[in-house]
Design a protein around this motif. Structure first.
Motif, mmCIF file in Angstrom:
data_model
loop_
_atom_site.group_PDB
_atom_site.id
_atom_site.type_symbol
_atom_site.label_atom_id
_atom_site.label_comp_id
_atom_site.label_asym_id
_atom_site.label_seq_id
_atom_site.Cartn_x
_atom_site.Cartn_y
_atom_site.Cartn_z
ATOM 1 N N ILE A 85 0.851 -1.197 0.000
ATOM 2 C CA ILE A 85 0.000 0.000 0.000
ATOM 3 C C ILE A 85 0.883 1.241 0.000
ATOM 4 O O ILE A 85 1.854 1.338 0.748
ATOM 5 N N SER A 86 0.531 2.187 -0.837
ATOM 6 C CA SER A 86 1.334 3.403 -0.976
ATOM 7 C C SER A 86 1.434 4.154 0.350
ATOM 8 O O SER A 86 0.421 4.370 1.029
ATOM 9 N N PRO A 87 2.649 4.552 0.744
ATOM 10 C CA PRO A 87 2.801 5.341 1.972
ATOM 11 C C PRO A 87 2.002 6.636 1.956
ATOM 12 O O PRO A 87 1.578 7.137 3.006
ATOM 13 N N GLY A 88 1.766 7.154 0.752
ATOM 14 C CA GLY A 88 0.998 8.390 0.659
ATOM 15 C C GLY A 88 -0.422 8.219 1.151
ATOM 16 O O GLY A 88 -1.001 9.149 1.745
ATOM 17 N N VAL A 89 -1.004 7.051 0.936
ATOM 18 C CA VAL A 89 -2.365 6.791 1.409
ATOM 19 C C VAL A 89 -2.393 6.787 2.936
ATOM 20 O O VAL A 89 -3.307 7.338 3.565
ATOM 21 N N ILE A 90 -1.374 6.189 3.535
ATOM 22 C CA ILE A 90 -1.295 6.139 4.998
ATOM 23 C C ILE A 90 -1.062 7.531 5.571
ATOM 24 O O ILE A 90 -1.674 7.919 6.581
ATOM 25 N N MET A 101 -5.635 13.208 8.417
ATOM 26 C CA MET A 101 -7.046 13.401 8.742
ATOM 27 C C MET A 101 -7.376 12.980 10.170
ATOM 28 O O MET A 101 -8.537 13.000 10.575
ATOM 29 N N GLY A 102 -6.358 12.598 10.926
ATOM 30 C CA GLY A 102 -6.549 12.286 12.339
ATOM 31 C C GLY A 102 -6.875 10.841 12.645
ATOM 32 O O GLY A 102 -7.274 10.524 13.776
ATOM 33 N N ALA A 103 -6.700 9.946 11.691
ATOM 34 C CA ALA A 103 -6.993 8.529 11.932
ATOM 35 C C ALA A 103 -5.921 7.905 12.822
ATOM 36 O O ALA A 103 -4.728 8.190 12.650
ATOM 37 N N ILE A 158 -6.602 3.272 10.621
ATOM 38 C CA ILE A 158 -5.822 3.135 9.381
ATOM 39 C C ILE A 158 -5.807 1.682 8.923
ATOM 40 O O ILE A 158 -5.922 1.393 7.739
ATOM 41 N N MET A 159 -5.714 0.773 9.890
ATOM 42 C CA MET A 159 -5.637 -0.645 9.556
ATOM 43 C C MET A 159 -6.930 -1.133 8.890
ATOM 44 O O MET A 159 -6.904 -1.709 7.810
ATOM 45 N N TYR A 160 -8.082 -0.898 9.567
ATOM 46 C CA TYR A 160 -9.306 -1.516 9.063
ATOM 47 C C TYR A 160 -10.069 -0.636 8.070
ATOM 48 O O TYR A 160 -10.971 -1.138 7.368
ATOM 49 N N LYS A 161 -9.727 0.664 7.981
ATOM 50 C CA LYS A 161 -10.418 1.524 7.016
ATOM 51 C C LYS A 161 -9.588 1.826 5.773
ATOM 52 O O LYS A 161 -10.141 2.224 4.747
ATOM 53 N N VAL A 162 -8.269 1.634 5.876
ATOM 54 C CA VAL A 162 -7.395 1.970 4.746
ATOM 55 C C VAL A 162 -6.617 0.746 4.246
ATOM 56 O O VAL A 162 -6.772 0.314 3.106
ATOM 57 N N LEU A 163 -5.798 0.179 5.122
ATOM 58 C CA LEU A 163 -4.885 -0.874 4.687
ATOM 59 C C LEU A 163 -5.616 -2.137 4.223
ATOM 60 O O LEU A 163 -5.332 -2.665 3.142
#
Length: 228
Positions: free
Chosen positions: A126-131, A137-139, A144-149
């Protein structure tokens, strides 16, 4: 006189279809029960490996290396050797070293670390930019784990699980050769040892059908989830 191909491989009167049905059920049972455990344990272990790899402190680095080494030991040990090595453990938790339940501990211990590595690799891609955007945004780490990664890596997770499942179907055939039952056991005992090539052929075809179904379903889900 040498037998013809049809006499060797297509003499279906020599197939005990009731035993073939029982062996197919045993193979499916081994596969399904072990895959459920591998999905859960492998996914959790993969999350642990990924989380530890992102920590910068020496303590986390040591812990990551320790978990990684243990995982690699089980992942790299040949399946049949692992199954023999853990027979006392299998006997203690399953109560038997024969029939299909006896194959479950070895199947799980060999495949869960394998899938865990695939989970770790999928998350790392996963792109570091997404993280960074999620952090901005304060996540928190859990969000970050369950909504993004996990959503972003889902196609790779499903693809990795498909590869793991196909490998495990092959492991069930090997397990059958040393007493775990299933199609592998039938192909060995009634096919090879009794020189009944038709039984071996039918057992092989059924295993291939199972593999094709699993692979096709995995590819379908991967394509559905891939938003690229």
């Amino acid at each position: 006189m040498d037998k013809s191909f049809s006499e060797l491989y297509l003499n279906f009167d020599k197939v005990n279809w009731e035993r073939m049905q029982e062996a197919t059920f045993a193979t499916l049972a081994m596969t399904v029960f072990s895959l459920v455990a591998v999905l859960i344990l492998g996914f959790l272990l993969g999350l642990v490996l990924y989380s530890l790899s992102r920590k910068k402190s020496p303590a986390y680095s040591i812990l990551y290396n320790l978990v990684s080494v243990i995982s690699n030991i089980f992942r790299s040990t040949p399946f049949m050797i692992l199954m023999v090595l853990i027979m006392p453990f299998t006997k203690a938790i399953v109560g038997t070293i024969i029939d299909w339940p006896a194959a479950l501990p070895a199947l799980i211990l060999s495949a869960a670390p394998f899938y865990a590595r695939m989970v770790e690799i999928a998350l790392r891609e996963i792109s570091p930019g997404v993280i960074e955007a999620a952090n901005a945004m304060g996540a928190n780490s859990w969000q970050i784990m369950y909504k993004v990664l996990i959503p972003e890596s889902m196609p790779a997770l499903v693809s990795g699980f498909t590869v793991t499942a196909v490998s495990m179907i092959g492991f069930t055939a090997m397990a059958g050769a040393i007493g775990a039952g299933g199609l592998g056991s039938l192909a060995w005992s009634e096919g090879f040892q009794l020189n009944n090539q038709t039984v071996t052929l039918v057992a092989t075809v059924i295993i291939l059908i199972i593999v094709f179904i699993v692979q096709g379903l995995g590819d379908f889900l991967t394509n559905k989830l891939d938003k690229r």
